[in-house]
Design an enzyme around this catalytic site. Sequence first.
Site, PDB file in Angstrom:
ATOM      1  N   ASP A 271      39.352  -4.767  20.485  1.00  0.00           N
ATOM      2  CA  ASP A 271      40.534  -4.282  19.775  1.00  0.00           C
ATOM      3  C   ASP A 271      40.979  -3.016  20.506  1.00  0.00           C
ATOM      4  O   ASP A 271      40.165  -2.125  20.754  1.00  0.00           O
ATOM      5  CB  ASP A 271      40.169  -3.974  18.319  1.00  0.00           C
ATOM      6  CG  ASP A 271      41.372  -3.682  17.447  1.00  0.00           C
ATOM      7  OD1 ASP A 271      42.214  -2.843  17.860  1.00  0.00           O
ATOM      8  OD2 ASP A 271      41.467  -4.249  16.359  1.00  0.00           O
ATOM      9  N   ILE A 272      42.244  -2.921  20.877  1.00  0.00           N
ATOM     10  CA  ILE A 272      42.706  -1.743  21.628  1.00  0.00           C
ATOM     11  C   ILE A 272      43.012  -0.551  20.721  1.00  0.00           C
ATOM     12  O   ILE A 272      43.363   0.518  21.200  1.00  0.00           O
ATOM     13  CB  ILE A 272      43.924  -2.050  22.537  1.00  0.00           C
ATOM     14  CG1 ILE A 272      45.115  -2.545  21.718  1.00  0.00           C
ATOM     15  CG2 ILE A 272      43.527  -3.020  23.642  1.00  0.00           C
ATOM     16  CD1 ILE A 272      46.406  -2.589  22.504  1.00  0.00           C
TER      17      ILE A 272
ATOM     18  N   GLY B  34      44.317 -10.326   8.859  1.00  0.00           N
ATOM     19  CA  GLY B  34      45.366 -11.257   9.255  1.00  0.00           C
ATOM     20  C   GLY B  34      46.786 -10.873   8.899  1.00  0.00           C
ATOM     21  O   GLY B  34      47.613 -11.748   8.662  1.00  0.00           O
TER      22      GLY B  34
ATOM     23  N   HIS C 189      42.300 -14.211  13.231  1.00  0.00           N
ATOM     24  CA  HIS C 189      41.340 -13.398  13.966  1.00  0.00           C
ATOM     25  C   HIS C 189      40.318 -12.777  13.026  1.00  0.00           C
ATOM     26  O   HIS C 189      40.587 -12.518  11.867  1.00  0.00           O
ATOM     27  CB  HIS C 189      42.020 -12.325  14.816  1.00  0.00           C
ATOM     28  CG  HIS C 189      42.935 -11.387  14.100  1.00  0.00           C
ATOM     29  ND1 HIS C 189      44.171 -11.766  13.609  1.00  0.00           N
ATOM     30  CD2 HIS C 189      42.812 -10.076  13.791  1.00  0.00           C
ATOM     31  CE1 HIS C 189      44.755 -10.722  13.047  1.00  0.00           C
ATOM     32  NE2 HIS C 189      43.943  -9.689  13.128  1.00  0.00           N
TER      33      HIS C 189
ATOM     34  N   HIS D 268      37.629  -9.562  12.788  1.00  0.00           N
ATOM     35  CA  HIS D 268      37.218  -8.259  13.311  1.00  0.00           C
ATOM     36  C   HIS D 268      35.699  -8.174  13.218  1.00  0.00           C
ATOM     37  O   HIS D 268      35.120  -8.447  12.157  1.00  0.00           O
ATOM     38  CB  HIS D 268      37.794  -7.120  12.467  1.00  0.00           C
ATOM     39  CG  HIS D 268      39.277  -6.985  12.540  1.00  0.00           C
ATOM     40  ND1 HIS D 268      39.898  -6.091  13.383  1.00  0.00           N
ATOM     41  CD2 HIS D 268      40.262  -7.610  11.853  1.00  0.00           C
ATOM     42  CE1 HIS D 268      41.209  -6.173  13.212  1.00  0.00           C
ATOM     43  NE2 HIS D 268      41.449  -7.101  12.296  1.00  0.00           N
TER      44      HIS D 268
END
Length: 133
Positions: A30-31, A87, A94, A96
């Site tokens: 995750d950025i 989501g 996705h 996390h």
Amino acid sequence: MEDTLFTKIVKGEIPCYKIAEDENFFAFLDISPIAKGHTLVITKLQNDYIFDLPDELLGNMMIFAKKVAAGIKKAFPCNRVGVAVIGIDVPHNHIHLVPINGVGDLNFKAERLQLSQDEFKEIAAKISAAVEL
């Protein structure tokens, strides 16, 4: 249907810090992480809502996520790897995966870490080396 941000990542059109992939799934950092090692697991199949996935694909996604989580835990020792499915921000299913030591560590309202490109590369390499698919 227009490609999502995550589909573009899978296709290599947008760069990412890849952790692992197989024929159906893709994991990358995750950025905007809430902790070092915060990773996203997605299906390569573009689908908005995780619970609309076919049962077998959803089950296999969790098995893939389990392997990635084991790599995160090896790379970043912690009590648990927290799991969250929200989501909302990106219309592509996705999961996390976040290294945590307590329930308060899985706080998506917390200030996000600001990491350098070199830090992201180092974290991705460390986790990727620890993932056994």
